[in-house]
Motif scaffolding. Structure first.
Motif, PDB file in Angstrom:
ATOM      1  N   SER B 425      16.174 -58.948 103.087  1.00  0.00           N
ATOM      2  CA  SER B 425      16.630 -57.804 103.630  1.00  0.00           C
ATOM      3  C   SER B 425      17.825 -57.464 103.128  1.00  0.00           C
ATOM      4  O   SER B 425      18.337 -56.241 102.957  1.00  0.00           O
ATOM      5  N   GLU B 428      17.183 -55.556 100.078  1.00  0.00           N
ATOM      6  CA  GLU B 428      16.388 -54.158 100.072  1.00  0.00           C
ATOM      7  C   GLU B 428      17.481 -53.153 100.683  1.00  0.00           C
ATOM      8  O   GLU B 428      17.485 -51.792 100.560  1.00  0.00           O
ATOM      9  N   ARG B 429      18.526 -53.634 101.341  1.00  0.00           N
ATOM     10  CA  ARG B 429      19.419 -52.798 101.883  1.00  0.00           C
ATOM     11  C   ARG B 429      20.302 -51.764 100.831  1.00  0.00           C
ATOM     12  O   ARG B 429      20.852 -50.946 101.120  1.00  0.00           O
TER      13      ARG B 429
END
Lengths: 339, 603, 111
Positions: B425, B428-429
């Motif tokens: 995560s 992917e941010r």
């Protein structure tokens, strides 16, 4: 008249030469560089009394009598032992025979780039304690490489000492008090700067050392934090980001600083191993030369006529080194008058 | 039908082996999942079956991979396996000429000279006899070599050999006896009936001073008995690898892999190990005196002996898998077994708290936790990325983030999945198109376990791209360098060429004795949980000695962990490939840079 | 465990006369390098898990020696086994093995 060779022209070698020439021995002082005074000639001032290092070396040089034969730029490359005498062969092709030899080759500073995670020679504002000491000769405040006045400086203890990762388990003895001394000097030159000392254990073992520590706390406001640096990274403005654990509080600690001073420890001088093989003297697991024992025979080795003085047999303060050299001189005297 | 009581030991043994293998194979195949069974079925009715057949011929019979290790060792295996195979095939053909029956019991071709002593006058007889003698001689030379290998393994390119168990010893002794026993029986037969060729006739002549009439029948008994002993010991000894390897090749080519501990494919792997001991020399832990190599590990799994230490004491470097002539994925088995260990009670691995949100950039750089201890890599990548003109940011600039692979290597799957979830995560941010990492350990995990939208590159690949597109320009220097392939990057991810191409643009790249998939491990591997730091450094020292790095100015590697481990013991400076590139960067002209900036804006 | 900004610490003084050493002894027997620790804190400084937890191997080692098992249990659950601590430890403690052994010991009924 008995002839004595002293290998290494630092303060230990000079001190032994002074004492032995006063006893009317023929002394040859052999130094591989072209200047006497070893490491100490580069220091600014000495703990704990803040006296001048240059003055000490100059005094010693003055005391060296004309009778001392000083050989500069020369190394011993071979040695042989017959009839209680040593013949030394020098790098300039000459040779000479001696009744006794004192090894005073001292130490070399730990190469800080071996502790890669501290960023020495990678980041511009990481310097060693030796470089700082030399810089002190200038009498200027401490600047970063970008010519900003250093407003926050961190000193890191035990760089290359007490560290199995670099193969040195021993304590180098002098770095703790040197750090306190240098921190005070830095505080004097950069008034208002925040100065941090990061230590594993603070070893203020000798007379007046604790007083220096006390002074650093109370007069200069130096901050002592118990924790070992793990890694350094550089920020875009070339300030340094440091990671510690505050081990007394048990919390991770982060600090951004302008400069980082690494308190480099001592390692045996470059040619110590070679000398050990040349004269068949054993080395300890710390690679320093081993005396006959660590109590009453600290200057003697297991070889007749071979003596040790100063940091060749392990880290010592300047006071201890000079005492050791005088003690070695007396041992040589006893050895030569043994019959 | 021809029969004599002496064939009973042979016949019983053969029946036993056949029955045992049928049941064993059936049980293994039955335990496969439905999908895996479908794969297997598909394999049997597709042209890829031909690949399996070819491989069975090449490896089970010819042993081509062993030839690559050592020619003499290869000959020894080929002469025994392929020689014996031809002897059986030829024997069966020969029988057709003499037999009145269309189907013959299996013992007839084996003991043909007993049942059909008068073959000499037959038209093809002499030719067959010559071929059979010739094959027997080849096999006997293989047996002689096998015997010699016990005493002089060095001649076969092996420094260390396996310490065998009692059953294996019984099996090997009976195997050694089979062909001398056959020679003896056939030579007696030749002395009586003159039905031999150059070998058996000659030996028969030498032995004719003996009471051959009385000895020939016991000799056939002896031949049958040693065959029987060998067959009875086969399923319980290392020789079970002979039938199992065939199954292994078929399953492997069908695309079946071991997915968890005790998976049926893993069982096939275990039984397919011939304990030839080639992995022992390949394994660097051998130099430290550990008997932890796949041959020992798989044996202990097969006989279910205590082996916690063996599971943990492995660098997971993959050298044994590369060296294994059978192609057993022993590192997979170890990884799977580690998951059975004591699972950690994982809780929150919440990294995001201290990691600032990344701007939208084109390239996201992930140094990896080890790179933080080798700041030269971070500094070098910073200047390379700045020079390249692309928009980039560093994910783990201040605080380190873990990719989860260390937990995976220790068998902590649940905990690792939590870490992977958090780190994914974070990545992917940033919406980056390209993720560059300096650590091969992270690289492998990002590629295999993350399913990222971004293109994941190791920095050596990224630098190669930049060089190709002339976005960075480097100068040539006169230095000589040697390159060490990190295990996870080379054998782990098959990245061998990019680093070499980058290096040969800058310096003189010298070859080492251990290139590419033959590369040695630095010893620092996170795969090994067992050995201490001193042992790791000893492995590093050995590796540097074997690489003979003194002829080079720098040792170059592409992994922070390798660099850290080597630096502690290397006589010459150790640098990361990024450092060598950054040290020799030439300033690109400003025009190029602006062009690039426009391109990335348009994109 | 949610972070409430403080940690649960036993207010009881540590009674060294009644220290529970079974876990420490179990680990020590299998991984003697645990005894080399000089509590310098390099491990805690470099620890990846310390970014989001109180994890510090130095603390774990001390707590084990003092028999404070409940706190050890809380700390080691954050470990990522990344091995950075092993790379900075000045006494070469085999830290990853140590953590796995602690986990193993905590699951065993030790007396």
């Amino acid at each position: 008249m008995s002839k004595i060779a002293i290998i290494g022209g630092g303060i230990a070698g000079m001190e032994a030469a002074i004492r032995l020439s006063a006893l009317n021995f023929e002394v040859h002082l052999i130094e591989k560089s072209f200047i006497l005074g070893g490491h100490v000639k580069n220091w600014h001032m000495l703990f704990p009394d803040l006296s001048s290092a240059t003055q000490l070396v100059e005094q010693q040089k003055n005391q060296l009598r004309d009778s001392v034969n000083i050989l500069l730029g020369i190394e011993v490359i071979r040695a042989s032992y017959t009839n209680n005498k040593y013949t030394l062969y020098f790098s300039d092709g000459s040779s000479n025979t001696f009744d006794a030899i004192i090894l005073t080759t001292g130490f070399k500073l730990f190469p800080a780039q071996r502790k890669e995670e501290y960023g020495y020679s990678i980041y511009s504002n990481v310097i060693t304690s030796a470089e700082l000491e030399e810089y002190f000769q200038t009498d200027k405040p401490l600047y970063t490489k970008e010519h900003r006045i250093a407003e926050r400086i961190a000193f890191i203890h035990c760089v290359g000492s007490r560290d199995d990762k670099v193969g040195n388990r021993y304590c180098s003895k002098v770095c703790c008090v040197t750090a306190v001394k240098q921190a005070m000097e830095t505080a004097r030159r950069n008034p208002g700067a925040e100065i941090y000392l990061f230590y594993m254990d603070l070893r203020m073992f000798d007379r007046q050392f604790e007083d220096l520590y006390f002074q650093a706390q109370t007069q200069y406001g130096i901050r002592f934090i118990r924790g070992r640096l793990s890694e350094v990274s550089e920020k875009p403005d070339s300030r340094l980001f440091l990671k510690f654990e505050d081990t007394l509080l048990g919390k991770p600690l982060r600090l951004t600083t302008d400069m980082l001073v690494l308190m480099v420890g001592m390692e045996p001088a470059e040619n110590t191993g070679q000398l050990a093989r040349l004269f068949n003297v054993p080395v300890g697991n710390d690679k320093f030369l081993l005396p006959k024992n660590l109590h009453q025979y600290r200057n003697l080795t297991n070889q007749p006529g071979i003596f040790l003085a100063g940091c060749v047999s392990g880290p010592k303060t300047i006071g201890e080194t000079l005492t050791d050299a005088r003690s070695a001189a007396l041992e040589v005297y006893n050895y030569l008058n043994r019959n | 039908m021809k029969f004599d009581w002496f064939v009973i030991p042979f016949l019983a043994g053969l029946t036993f082996v056949f029955g045992f293998c049928c049941i064993k194979f059936y049980l293994w195949i039955q335990r496969l999942s439905r999908g895996e069974k479908a794969l297997l079925k598909k394999h049997f009715f597709s042209p890829s079956l031909w690949v399996s057949i070819k491989e069975i011929f090449n490896e089970s019979l010819l042993h081509r991979k062993i030839f690559r290790t050592n020619a003499l060792l290869g000959y020894m295996h080929t002469s025994l396996a392929f020689g014996w195979f031809l002897l059986i095939v030829l024997g069966n053909i020969e029988v057709k000429f003499y037999s009145h029956y269309s189907v013959n019991p299996p013992y007839v071709p084996i003991f043909l000279n007993y049942f059909e002593p008068n073959t000499a006058p037959h038209f093809f007889g002499r030719g067959f006899r010559f071929l059979m003698d010739f094959l027997l001689l080849i096999i006997l030379s293989g047996v002689a070599l096998a015997y010699l290998k016990r005493f002089q393994p060095n001649r076969f390119g092996m420094r260390r050999t396996m310490q065998h168990q009692v059953l294996d010893k019984l099996a090997i002794i009976s195997l050694w006896c089979i062909f001398p026993a056959r020679l003896l029986a056939e030579s007696f037969s030749a002395a009586l009936y003159h039905n031999g060729s150059f070998l058996t006739n000659t030996v028969g002549k030498w032995l004719s001073f003996l009471p051959v009439d009385n000895l020939i029948y016991p000799a056939w008994w002896g031949y049958s008995i040693v065959l029987g002993i060998f067959f009875f010991s086969l399923p319980f000894s290392r020789y079970m690898h002979i039938p199992t390897e065939v199954l292994l090749i078929i399953l492997r080519n069908a695309g079946i892999r071991s997915r968890y501990f005790n998976h049926p494919f893993q069982q096939v792997d275990i039984y397919a190990c011939s304990r030839c001991g080639i992995c022992i020399d390949a394994c660097q832990l051998s130099t430290l005196g550990y008997a932890t190599q796949p041959a020992y590990y798989l044996r202990s799994l097969r006989y279910k002996t205590q082996h916690n230490e063996l599971t943990e004491n492995c660098l997971l470097c993959g050298r044994c898998v590369e060296a294994c002539p059978v192609g057993i994925f022993s590192t997979d088995i170890r990884s799977h077994e580690r998951t059975l260990g004591h699972e950690m009670n994982s809780v929150h691995y919440n990294f995001s708290k201290n990691i600032p949100k990344q701007k939208n950039v084109e390239v996201l750089y992930f140094a990896g936790c080890m790179s933080h201890l080798v700041p030269g890599i971070k500094k070098a990548m910073t200047s390379i990325l700045n020079q390249s003109g692309c928009s980039w940011s560093m994910l783990d600039e201040q605080e380190t983030v873990c990719c989860g692979r260390p937990l995976l290597l220790a068998g902590q799957i649940t905990a690792a999945n939590q870490v992977i979830m958090h780190t994914r995560s974070l990545i992917e941010r940033s919406h980056a198109r390209i993720l560059v990492t300096s650590c091969p350990i992270c690289f492998k995990t990002f590629k295999e376990n993350y399913r990222l939208n971004a293109n994941v590159l190791h920095h050596s690949q990224f630098i190669k791209h930049l060089q190709d597109e002339q976005r960075i320009v480097t100068q040539r220097i006169s230095a000589h360098v040697k390159y060490h392939d990190p295990c996870e990057l080379g054998r782990g991810m098959n990245v061998y060429n990019e680093p070499r191409e980058v290096l040969s643009h800058i310096a003189h790249l010298l070859p080492t004795n251990h290139e590419k998939n033959k590369s040695l491990c630095c010893g620092g591997s996170l795969g090994n949980i067992f050995i201490d730091v001193d042992s790791k450094l000893q492995i590093a020292t050995n590796t540097l000695q074997q690489m003979d790095i003194r002829s080079a100015d720098y040792l170059i590697t592409a992994c922070p962990l390798c660099q850290k481990t080597f630096s502690a013991v290397s006589p010459i400076p150790v640098k990361d490939i990024a450092q060598l590139v950054a040290d020799n960067l030439l300033l690109a002209n400003a025009e190029n840079k602006n062009n690039y900036a426009m391109i990335s804006e348009n994109a | 465990m949610p972070d409430f900004g403080f940690s649960i610490q036993s207010s009881q003084p540590i009674d060294l006369d009644k220290t529970y050493r079974a876990v420490y002894n179990f680990v020590k027997e299998k991984e003697p390098s645990i005894q080399r620790c000089i509590y310098c804190g390099a491990c805690g400084a470099t620890c990846t898990a310390a970014n989001f937890s109180q994890m510090s191997l130095r603390k774990v080692n001390l707590l084990l020696l003092r028999g404070q098992i409940a706190e050890v249990r809380q700390l080691v659950e954050h470990c990522l086994l990344c091995g950075k601590c092993m790379l900075v430890c000045p006494r070469n403690v085999n830290t990853r093995k140590m953590i796995l052994l602690i986990h193993q010991a905590l699951k065993m009924p030790l007396s």
